[in-house]
Design a protein around this motif. Sequence first.
Motif, mmCIF file in Angstrom:
data_model
loop_
_atom_site.group_PDB
_atom_site.id
_atom_site.type_symbol
_atom_site.label_atom_id
_atom_site.label_comp_id
_atom_site.label_asym_id
_atom_site.label_seq_id
_atom_site.Cartn_x
_atom_site.Cartn_y
_atom_site.Cartn_z
ATOM 1 N N MET A 1 0.962 -1.233 0.012
ATOM 2 C CA MET A 1 0.064 0.264 -0.130
ATOM 3 C C MET A 1 0.836 1.256 0.017
ATOM 4 S SD MET A 1 -2.956 -1.380 -0.092
ATOM 5 C CE MET A 1 -3.801 -2.693 0.076
ATOM 6 N N SER A 2 0.222 2.482 -0.294
ATOM 7 C CA SER A 2 1.009 3.585 -0.430
ATOM 8 C C SER A 2 0.514 4.783 0.134
ATOM 9 C CB SER A 2 1.177 3.943 -1.902
ATOM 10 O OG SER A 2 -0.312 4.186 -2.336
ATOM 11 N N PRO A 58 -6.354 4.347 0.420
ATOM 12 C CA PRO A 58 -5.296 3.553 1.212
ATOM 13 C C PRO A 58 -4.352 4.449 1.976
ATOM 14 C CG PRO A 58 -4.902 3.729 -1.080
ATOM 15 C CD PRO A 58 -6.176 4.474 -0.751
ATOM 16 N N ILE A 59 -4.709 5.019 3.218
ATOM 17 C CA ILE A 59 -4.064 5.704 3.797
ATOM 18 C C ILE A 59 -3.054 5.176 4.598
ATOM 19 C CG2 ILE A 59 -3.856 7.463 5.619
ATOM 20 C CD1 ILE A 59 -6.920 7.939 5.194
ATOM 21 N N ARG A 74 -0.816 1.415 8.609
ATOM 22 C CA ARG A 74 -1.811 1.357 7.364
ATOM 23 C C ARG A 74 -3.278 1.669 8.149
ATOM 24 N NH1 ARG A 74 -1.532 -2.866 3.006
ATOM 25 N NH2 ARG A 74 -2.804 -3.986 4.641
ATOM 26 N N THR A 75 -3.972 2.650 7.399
ATOM 27 C CA THR A 75 -5.255 2.838 8.000
ATOM 28 C C THR A 75 -6.226 3.168 6.824
ATOM 29 O OG1 THR A 75 -4.712 5.338 8.179
ATOM 30 C CG2 THR A 75 -4.515 3.849 10.028
ATOM 31 N N PRO A 76 -6.427 2.165 6.049
ATOM 32 C CA PRO A 76 -7.262 2.333 4.893
ATOM 33 C C PRO A 76 -8.749 2.479 4.975
ATOM 34 C CG PRO A 76 -6.558 0.078 4.925
ATOM 35 C CD PRO A 76 -5.698 0.970 6.096
ATOM 36 N N ILE A 77 -9.283 3.353 4.440
ATOM 37 C CA ILE A 77 -10.958 3.494 4.685
ATOM 38 C C ILE A 77 -11.526 3.323 3.205
ATOM 39 C CG2 ILE A 77 -12.800 5.070 5.294
ATOM 40 C CD1 ILE A 77 -10.557 6.546 7.098
ATOM 41 N N SER A 78 -12.808 2.624 3.435
ATOM 42 C CA SER A 78 -13.606 2.315 2.065
ATOM 43 C C SER A 78 -15.278 2.920 2.441
ATOM 44 C CB SER A 78 -13.533 0.990 1.908
ATOM 45 O OG SER A 78 -12.396 0.427 1.245
ATOM 46 N N LEU A 79 -15.507 3.567 1.459
ATOM 47 C CA LEU A 79 -16.955 4.068 1.955
ATOM 48 C C LEU A 79 -17.680 3.830 0.361
ATOM 49 C CD1 LEU A 79 -16.254 7.695 3.141
ATOM 50 C CD2 LEU A 79 -16.770 5.879 4.389
ATOM 51 N N TRP A 250 1.654 13.153 2.941
ATOM 52 C CA TRP A 250 1.031 12.011 3.573
ATOM 53 C C TRP A 250 -0.123 11.714 2.592
ATOM 54 C CZ3 TRP A 250 -4.220 12.421 5.042
ATOM 55 C CH2 TRP A 250 -5.011 13.729 4.882
ATOM 56 N N MET A 251 -0.658 12.503 1.593
ATOM 57 C CA MET A 251 -1.591 12.087 0.996
ATOM 58 C C MET A 251 -1.188 12.210 -0.537
ATOM 59 S SD MET A 251 -4.076 15.519 0.671
ATOM 60 C CE MET A 251 -4.701 14.716 -0.726
ATOM 61 N N GLY A 252 0.287 12.305 -0.914
ATOM 62 C CA GLY A 252 0.774 12.205 -2.077
ATOM 63 C C GLY A 252 0.438 11.191 -3.213
#
Length: 277
Positions: A1-2, A58-59, A74-79, A250-252
């Motif tokens: 993840m990135s 994919p944070i 890794r702290t991914p979120i899906s909505l 952090w969000m590049g």
Amino acid sequence: MSPSRFFRSLLLFCCCGSLASLSQADEREDFTHYAFANYLGSGLYRTANQNTTVINVPISFTLSEDEHSSLSLRTPISLGFFNFKWRDLPEGDFPSSVGTATFTPGIEYRTRTAANHELQSYVDLGYGNNFSSGTDVAIMSAGVSSLLDVDYKQARPVWVNRLFFAGYSSFDGGVSETYSAIQSGIDIGTNVYWRWDWLGVEVEPRLFAAGYWYFDKLRFVMPLGEDVLVSHSLEVGVTLAFSKPILWEWMGIDRIGLSYRAGDGVQAWRLIFEFPI
């Protein structure tokens, strides 16, 4: 993840999606389309004319890093959004409410075993909720990946192999499911470059192809007719690779691209904001 693609993904969420095979009115709830969203990839998945739009974010944050290895949180979120279709876009219609949400934090470790080889591993433990039905699930996943830089002219191919497991269980104990898969693919450059001065980066188009084989067939609940069991899928696509991430660190975003995935009756268009395989 990135690193995180959060705000960029929000701006372009109408083109993103995740596993989709359930309408809001279906009596048989499908947990798969949101419980496994983070691991099956973003894209517009479509089965038997049904679809659901999902933002997959994919944070990640670097905890420690040296010349040969790194450790990340890794702290991914899906909505997920119900009742939203591609034909709504020209009229400017957007989803009015969130249908599902998934949060799967975990730890990822990367290490360089050679100058041209990187080994990655991760463990996640998370939670998912379907707001329309009020149900929620616990999610667990682990995996290992091998990334090999191939010396071939100016194309700089990267050969990627991944082995991973994921599973979920509803909080009432009534439903649980697991799947494990192997993924293999190659990302190859075109050796064509141009510069985007307004972003301050050089851009190279890159092509990729990947195959996915599921040891446990993945089930998609169908609103009408029999469920679909997915045992494999193939994907091809193109991305624009940036010489450095754009936007904040952090969000590049280091890639933007589009791909098509198909197999066993499931089809998907994916809008990509990271390394694609």
